[in-house]
Design a protein around this motif. Sequence first.
Motif: not given
Length: 77
Positions: A7-31
């Motif tokens: 659970g902690l690893l998945l939460l960390a991945f979520t934070v990294i995936a949403v962070h705009p400087a790392v993966l930049g998946w924020g707009p896709e996640i919102i969509m």
Amino acid sequence: MVALIAGLLLLAFTVIAVHPAVLGWGPEIIMFLKGFAPFFAAFVGLIAVFIGVADIKDKNEAKKEEAASKRQDAKNE
């Protein structure tokens, strides 16, 4: 313990995936969330209706059993 670590690893991945400087998946996640929200709301609503109907049936059955029990007690006395 394994579930906690996963659970902690998945939460960390979520934070990294949403962070705009790392993966930049924020707009896709919102969509995705915008598209998924109505289906999720319908699913939760449907489950709530099923639970409500089952609750009403259980209450009616309990009333019938209580009435039958009272009749049986009155008959035995």
